[in-house]
Design a protein around this motif. Structure first.
Motif, PDB file in Angstrom:
ATOM      1  N   VAL A 113      39.752  37.866  31.942  1.00  0.00           N
ATOM      2  CA  VAL A 113      39.603  36.939  33.059  1.00  0.00           C
ATOM      3  C   VAL A 113      38.974  35.632  32.582  1.00  0.00           C
ATOM      4  O   VAL A 113      39.230  34.565  33.147  1.00  0.00           O
ATOM      5  CB  VAL A 113      38.759  37.560  34.193  1.00  0.00           C
ATOM      6  CG1 VAL A 113      39.497  38.720  34.837  1.00  0.00           C
ATOM      7  CG2 VAL A 113      37.385  38.012  33.689  1.00  0.00           C
ATOM      8  N   ILE A 140      45.327  39.301  35.320  1.00  0.00           N
ATOM      9  CA  ILE A 140      45.004  38.184  34.432  1.00  0.00           C
ATOM     10  C   ILE A 140      46.290  37.380  34.255  1.00  0.00           C
ATOM     11  O   ILE A 140      47.288  37.904  33.760  1.00  0.00           O
ATOM     12  CB  ILE A 140      44.474  38.687  33.080  1.00  0.00           C
ATOM     13  CG1 ILE A 140      43.227  39.553  33.289  1.00  0.00           C
ATOM     14  CG2 ILE A 140      44.156  37.509  32.159  1.00  0.00           C
ATOM     15  CD1 ILE A 140      42.758  40.271  32.030  1.00  0.00           C
ATOM     16  N   HIS A 177      41.687  38.066  40.100  1.00  0.00           N
ATOM     17  CA  HIS A 177      40.750  38.744  39.209  1.00  0.00           C
ATOM     18  C   HIS A 177      39.958  39.847  39.904  1.00  0.00           C
ATOM     19  O   HIS A 177      39.645  40.865  39.289  1.00  0.00           O
ATOM     20  CB  HIS A 177      39.763  37.739  38.624  1.00  0.00           C
ATOM     21  CG  HIS A 177      40.383  36.768  37.667  1.00  0.00           C
ATOM     22  ND1 HIS A 177      39.688  35.688  37.145  1.00  0.00           N
ATOM     23  CD2 HIS A 177      41.632  36.705  37.134  1.00  0.00           C
ATOM     24  CE1 HIS A 177      40.481  35.011  36.341  1.00  0.00           C
ATOM     25  NE2 HIS A 177      41.666  35.605  36.320  1.00  0.00           N
TER      26      HIS A 177
END
Length: 219
Positions: free
Chosen positions: A84, A25, A17
């Protein structure tokens, strides 16, 4: 050992991330996509559904709803919105499974349509989260530490993505003893699949053998 595995997975997600050149992601984090080597070191695998973006982009949307039933965040399963924070939701499910030794989809409570997330929340509200712990851990684990992991998982499973911590915070919570906020009711979108393989909600598609599924929105 389980805590070491969780910490390593959390650090791996944090790298994807935040620390990699392009923010990644994963979109399909689940137990079967975590590989363990001979020393029980975990490796995050299967990046077929992963999305890469610039370092300043942490969310997106797609007309194809893809992921695995039982691990998808509500906003991802309903609207195709991923971020995320949808990976954080999946990590929360994985954390619960590792602590309890049970699969989210395979769990039932008193014959009713409850999954592992429902049961964890019910036990948390009843102030009995210890009942969720895998019986083979009860006599050997640090109970305070495991209950803390359950609380962290519930924070990751918040229905609204803004209420979920990012992976930086998750790593810090797993490796420290700082006080934690109280979780709100988690997202209960993912429900059990009937024994006939039919889905209980018409909003989603599913697979009873835990494979990845993809759904197309009608035009």
């Amino acid at each position: 050992m389980r805590l070491n595995i969780l910490n390593a997975i959390a650090r791996g997600l944090l790298y994807l991330h935040q620390d990699s050149r392009l923010s990644i992601i994963h979109r399909d984090l689940k137990a079967s996509n975590i590989l363990l080597d001979n020393n029980m070191n975990p490796k995050i695998s299967y990046f077929d559904l992963a999305k890469m973006s610039g370092s300043d982009q942490v969310e997106g949307s797609t007309s194809i709803i893809a992921g695995t039933h039982g691990y998808m965040a509500p906003e991802c399963a309903i609207d195709g919105l991923f971020s995320v924070k949808s990976d954080v939701f999946s990590f929360g499910v994985l954390l619960l499974e590792i602590v309890s030794g049970k699969k989210n989809k395979a769990f039932t409570y008193q014959g009713r349509n409850h999954n592992l997330i429902d049961n964890a929340w019910r036990l948390w509200k009843d102030s009995t989260p210890k009942k969720l712990i895998d019986p083979c851990l009860v006599n050997t684990c640090n109970i305070f530490q495991v209950v803390r992991c359950i609380q962290i998982s519930l924070l990751c499973l918040q229905h609204h993505l803004d209420d979920r911590p990012d992976m930086t915070s998750v790593v810090l919570m797993l490796t420290s003893e700082n006080s934690l906020p109280n979780p709100k009711e988690p997202g209960f979108l993912i429900r059990m699949v009937s024994s006939e393989g039919e889905q209980s909600s018409t909003k989603q598609g599913s697979s009873i053998n835990d494979v990845t599924v993809s759904l197309l929105n009608a035009r």
